[in-house]
Design a protein around this motif. Structure first.
Motif, PDB file in Angstrom:
ATOM      1  N   THR A   1       0.810  -1.301   0.155  1.00  0.00           N
ATOM      2  CA  THR A   1       0.014   0.106  -0.061  1.00  0.00           C
ATOM      3  C   THR A   1       0.816   1.228   0.092  1.00  0.00           C
ATOM      4  O   THR A   1       0.501   2.363  -0.846  1.00  0.00           O
ATOM      5  CB  THR A   1      -0.746  -0.025   1.371  1.00  0.00           C
ATOM      6  N   ALA A   2       1.785   1.219   0.912  1.00  0.00           N
ATOM      7  CA  ALA A   2       2.767   2.659   0.840  1.00  0.00           C
ATOM      8  C   ALA A   2       3.526   2.501  -0.634  1.00  0.00           C
ATOM      9  O   ALA A   2       3.527   3.824  -0.770  1.00  0.00           O
ATOM     10  CB  ALA A   2       3.803   2.122   1.975  1.00  0.00           C
ATOM     11  N   ASP A   3       3.856   1.538  -1.007  1.00  0.00           N
ATOM     12  CA  ASP A   3       4.620   1.789  -2.247  1.00  0.00           C
ATOM     13  C   ASP A   3       3.638   2.165  -3.489  1.00  0.00           C
ATOM     14  O   ASP A   3       3.977   3.038  -4.393  1.00  0.00           O
ATOM     15  CB  ASP A   3       5.081   0.451  -2.843  1.00  0.00           C
ATOM     16  N   LYS A   4       2.366   1.706  -3.448  1.00  0.00           N
ATOM     17  CA  LYS A   4       1.383   2.144  -4.413  1.00  0.00           C
ATOM     18  C   LYS A   4       1.131   3.450  -4.192  1.00  0.00           C
ATOM     19  O   LYS A   4       1.015   4.451  -5.172  1.00  0.00           O
ATOM     20  CB  LYS A   4       0.238   1.524  -4.317  1.00  0.00           C
ATOM     21  N   ALA A  41       2.134   6.492  -7.052  1.00  0.00           N
ATOM     22  CA  ALA A  41       1.009   7.597  -7.452  1.00  0.00           C
ATOM     23  C   ALA A  41       1.327   8.792  -7.206  1.00  0.00           C
ATOM     24  O   ALA A  41       0.736   9.722  -8.190  1.00  0.00           O
ATOM     25  CB  ALA A  41      -0.399   7.258  -6.620  1.00  0.00           C
ATOM     26  N   VAL A  42       2.187   9.135  -6.337  1.00  0.00           N
ATOM     27  CA  VAL A  42       2.362  10.847  -6.280  1.00  0.00           C
ATOM     28  C   VAL A  42       3.695  11.101  -6.826  1.00  0.00           C
ATOM     29  O   VAL A  42       4.039  12.119  -7.193  1.00  0.00           O
ATOM     30  CB  VAL A  42       2.381  11.145  -4.768  1.00  0.00           C
ATOM     31  N   LEU A  93      -4.689   7.523  -6.123  1.00  0.00           N
ATOM     32  CA  LEU A  93      -4.750   8.920  -6.417  1.00  0.00           C
ATOM     33  C   LEU A  93      -6.302   9.346  -6.928  1.00  0.00           C
ATOM     34  O   LEU A  93      -6.966   9.908  -6.478  1.00  0.00           O
ATOM     35  CB  LEU A  93      -3.803   9.351  -7.429  1.00  0.00           C
ATOM     36  N   ASP A  94      -6.792   8.239  -8.018  1.00  0.00           N
ATOM     37  CA  ASP A  94      -7.885   8.237  -8.668  1.00  0.00           C
ATOM     38  C   ASP A  94      -9.062   8.070  -7.724  1.00  0.00           C
ATOM     39  O   ASP A  94     -10.135   8.770  -7.640  1.00  0.00           O
ATOM     40  CB  ASP A  94      -7.975   7.418  -9.780  1.00  0.00           C
ATOM     41  N   THR A 102     -13.276   9.998  -3.902  1.00  0.00           N
ATOM     42  CA  THR A 102     -13.608  10.155  -2.559  1.00  0.00           C
ATOM     43  C   THR A 102     -13.919  11.500  -2.011  1.00  0.00           C
ATOM     44  O   THR A 102     -15.130  11.988  -1.384  1.00  0.00           O
ATOM     45  CB  THR A 102     -12.777   9.370  -1.486  1.00  0.00           C
ATOM     46  N   VAL A 103     -12.948  12.148  -2.599  1.00  0.00           N
ATOM     47  CA  VAL A 103     -12.932  14.000  -2.164  1.00  0.00           C
ATOM     48  C   VAL A 103     -14.165  14.300  -2.878  1.00  0.00           C
ATOM     49  O   VAL A 103     -15.085  15.208  -2.376  1.00  0.00           O
ATOM     50  CB  VAL A 103     -11.848  14.482  -2.529  1.00  0.00           C
ATOM     51  N   GLY A 104     -14.515  13.891  -4.197  1.00  0.00           N
ATOM     52  CA  GLY A 104     -15.666  14.577  -4.936  1.00  0.00           C
ATOM     53  C   GLY A 104     -16.697  14.058  -4.218  1.00  0.00           C
ATOM     54  O   GLY A 104     -17.943  14.862  -4.315  1.00  0.00           O
ATOM     55  N   ASP A 105     -17.090  12.875  -3.733  1.00  0.00           N
ATOM     56  CA  ASP A 105     -18.487  12.020  -3.270  1.00  0.00           C
ATOM     57  C   ASP A 105     -18.628  13.136  -2.008  1.00  0.00           C
ATOM     58  O   ASP A 105     -19.649  13.274  -1.697  1.00  0.00           O
ATOM     59  CB  ASP A 105     -18.105  10.744  -2.916  1.00  0.00           C
ATOM     60  N   ALA A 106     -17.423  13.559  -1.092  1.00  0.00           N
ATOM     61  CA  ALA A 106     -17.675  14.010   0.096  1.00  0.00           C
ATOM     62  C   ALA A 106     -18.114  15.356  -0.004  1.00  0.00           C
ATOM     63  O   ALA A 106     -18.899  15.888   0.490  1.00  0.00           O
ATOM     64  CB  ALA A 106     -16.314  14.201   0.853  1.00  0.00           C
TER      65      ALA A 106
END
Length: 102
Positions: free
Chosen positions: A36-39, A43-44, A70-71, A76-80
């Motif tokens: 997870t940390a590597d992904k 992504a960034v 990132l997507d 998630t931010v858009g949904d919030a």
């Protein structure tokens, strides 16, 4: 060799080649956290800043149709934001309705 803050591709290969039945619970948990940390780091990290080996490793570790972290975060931010806007509109409408005497 891997880029800074990235999981080494030889470690990734070794983890994939080791049967799940031979891994301890601690090994599986560690893999999950480091994957997870590597992904997230991948992504960034801009594509232009990645080494050739890291770019190849990233391209083979992302499954077709898999959404990047990132997507997922953007969605998630858009949904919030959408939820907050809808809630604020509902509250506003209830205030207007209750003050208008309807």
């Amino acid at each position: 060799m891997s880029d800074t803050a990235r999981k080494d591709f030889t470690d990734k290969a070794q983890e994939k080649l080791t049967p799940e039945s031979e891994k301890s619970t601690l090994d599986k948990a560690k893999e999950g956290v480091t994957d997870t940390a590597d992904k997230v780091a991948g992504a960034v990290q801009p594509k232009g800043d990645k080494s050739i080996t890291q770019s190849l490793s990233d391209s083979t570790s992302t499954e077709p149709g898999e959404e990047s972290y990132l997507d997922t975060a953007k969605k998630t931010v858009g949904d919030a934001v959408e939820y907050v806007e809808k809630t604020a509109t509902d509250v506003y409408n209830k205030v207007v309705e209750s003050t208008s005497g309807k």
